[in-house]
Design a protein around this motif. Sequence first.
Motif, PDB file in Angstrom:
ATOM      1  N   ILE A 127       0.851  -1.186   0.000  1.00 14.57           N
ATOM      2  CA  ILE A 127       0.000   0.000   0.000  1.00 14.57           C
ATOM      3  C   ILE A 127       0.887   1.237   0.000  1.00 14.57           C
ATOM      4  O   ILE A 127       1.895   1.291   0.700  1.00 14.57           O
ATOM      5  CB  ILE A 127      -0.973  -0.021   1.199  1.00 14.57           C
ATOM      6  N   ASP A 128       0.527   2.201  -0.834  1.00 14.47           N
ATOM      7  CA  ASP A 128       1.250   3.475  -0.917  1.00 14.47           C
ATOM      8  C   ASP A 128       0.268   4.577  -0.539  1.00 14.47           C
ATOM      9  O   ASP A 128      -0.657   4.870  -1.288  1.00 14.47           O
ATOM     10  CB  ASP A 128       1.775   3.690  -2.335  1.00 14.47           C
ATOM     11  N   GLU A 129       0.469   5.155   0.627  1.00 15.08           N
ATOM     12  CA  GLU A 129      -0.401   6.232   1.108  1.00 15.08           C
ATOM     13  C   GLU A 129       0.340   7.562   1.160  1.00 15.08           C
ATOM     14  O   GLU A 129      -0.053   8.466   1.883  1.00 15.08           O
ATOM     15  CB  GLU A 129      -0.956   5.884   2.486  1.00 15.08           C
ATOM     16  N   SER A 130       1.389   7.703   0.343  1.00 13.77           N
ATOM     17  CA  SER A 130       2.235   8.897   0.401  1.00 13.77           C
ATOM     18  C   SER A 130       1.750  10.047  -0.474  1.00 13.77           C
ATOM     19  O   SER A 130       2.345  11.111  -0.454  1.00 13.77           O
ATOM     20  CB  SER A 130       3.668   8.524   0.006  1.00 13.77           C
ATOM     21  N   ARG A 131       0.668   9.846  -1.218  1.00  9.90           N
ATOM     22  CA  ARG A 131       0.169  10.876  -2.138  1.00  9.90           C
ATOM     23  C   ARG A 131      -1.295  11.161  -1.838  1.00  9.90           C
ATOM     24  O   ARG A 131      -1.954  10.379  -1.147  1.00  9.90           O
ATOM     25  CB  ARG A 131       0.308  10.380  -3.572  1.00  9.90           C
TER      26      ARG A 131
ATOM     27  N   SER B  71      -4.065   7.507  -2.859  1.00  6.87           N
ATOM     28  CA  SER B  71      -3.312   6.353  -2.389  1.00  6.87           C
ATOM     29  C   SER B  71      -3.630   5.150  -3.266  1.00  6.87           C
ATOM     30  O   SER B  71      -4.557   5.184  -4.077  1.00  6.87           O
ATOM     31  CB  SER B  71      -3.690   6.064  -0.936  1.00  6.87           C
TER      32      SER B  71
ATOM     33  N   ASP C 120      -6.510   2.384  -7.022  1.00  9.21           N
ATOM     34  CA  ASP C 120      -6.461   3.723  -6.435  1.00  9.21           C
ATOM     35  C   ASP C 120      -7.642   3.956  -5.504  1.00  9.21           C
ATOM     36  O   ASP C 120      -8.766   3.531  -5.782  1.00  9.21           O
ATOM     37  CB  ASP C 120      -6.490   4.778  -7.538  1.00  9.21           C
TER      38      ASP C 120
ATOM     39  N   VAL D 199      -9.147   6.856  -2.134  1.00  7.47           N
ATOM     40  CA  VAL D 199      -9.010   7.976  -1.209  1.00  7.47           C
ATOM     41  C   VAL D 199      -9.808   7.628   0.038  1.00  7.47           C
ATOM     42  O   VAL D 199     -10.847   6.974  -0.046  1.00  7.47           O
ATOM     43  CB  VAL D 199      -9.494   9.323  -1.800  1.00  7.47           C
ATOM     44  N   ASP D 200      -9.285   8.032   1.163  1.00  8.19           N
ATOM     45  CA  ASP D 200     -10.040   7.884   2.405  1.00  8.19           C
ATOM     46  C   ASP D 200     -10.969   9.082   2.535  1.00  8.19           C
ATOM     47  O   ASP D 200     -10.577  10.211   2.238  1.00  8.19           O
ATOM     48  CB  ASP D 200      -9.100   7.787   3.603  1.00  8.19           C
TER      49      ASP D 200
ATOM     50  N   ARG E  47     -13.220   4.097   2.917  1.00 12.14           N
ATOM     51  CA  ARG E  47     -12.225   4.124   1.848  1.00 12.14           C
ATOM     52  C   ARG E  47     -12.956   4.001   0.519  1.00 12.14           C
ATOM     53  O   ARG E  47     -13.693   3.050   0.283  1.00 12.14           O
ATOM     54  CB  ARG E  47     -11.247   2.974   2.046  1.00 12.14           C
TER      55      ARG E  47
ATOM     56  N   SER F  49      -9.335  -3.975   4.291  1.00  9.65           N
ATOM     57  CA  SER F  49     -10.434  -3.183   4.864  1.00  9.65           C
ATOM     58  C   SER F  49     -11.068  -3.919   6.037  1.00  9.65           C
ATOM     59  O   SER F  49     -11.484  -3.289   7.013  1.00  9.65           O
ATOM     60  CB  SER F  49     -11.479  -2.827   3.807  1.00  9.65           C
TER      61      SER F  49
ATOM     62  N   ARG G 104     -12.408  -0.758   7.971  1.00 12.36           N
ATOM     63  CA  ARG G 104     -12.872   0.296   7.064  1.00 12.36           C
ATOM     64  C   ARG G 104     -14.079  -0.156   6.262  1.00 12.36           C
ATOM     65  O   ARG G 104     -14.185  -1.305   5.871  1.00 12.36           O
ATOM     66  CB  ARG G 104     -11.763   0.694   6.098  1.00 12.36           C
TER      67      ARG G 104
END
Length: 130
Positions: free
Chosen positions: A17-21, A24, A40, A42-43, A51, A79, A84
């Motif tokens: 998981i990449d949540e750096s942008r 995500s 892709d 977004v939260d 999510r 999730s 989530r």
Amino acid sequence: MADNLHDRTGAAVTVSIDESRPVSAFIVTVADGSPAGRADFVDSPTVDQERIFFHTEVDREFSGRGLAGILIREALADSIRTGRTVVPVCPLFAGHLDKHGDDFVADGGRFRLPTKADLAVVRRATRAGS
């Protein structure tokens, strides 16, 4: 994420998981370390623990290996682990939950149909991430 994942060819894959942008993603990577696809999301900025999944794609060179399904299953499993609620804007997520939503809920998952407000969140996030 889960260990011992394999695509339809039997090749090992990993999902991270990449949540750096602002947008995500869950990323599926093949054995040589090459990223092969992404889901892709977004939260929700207004509802805790929601999510919104809005786009899933696998690079053409990796098509037919079942990687989109792996991405979806891993994202849904995450999730459940993190408590989530899934909001499936992405047609692949929506289709999967249409077919397997009862099993997902039985395993502890939660999902709801997207609203216009969810689509607006996605539009804002994708503009910010550009």
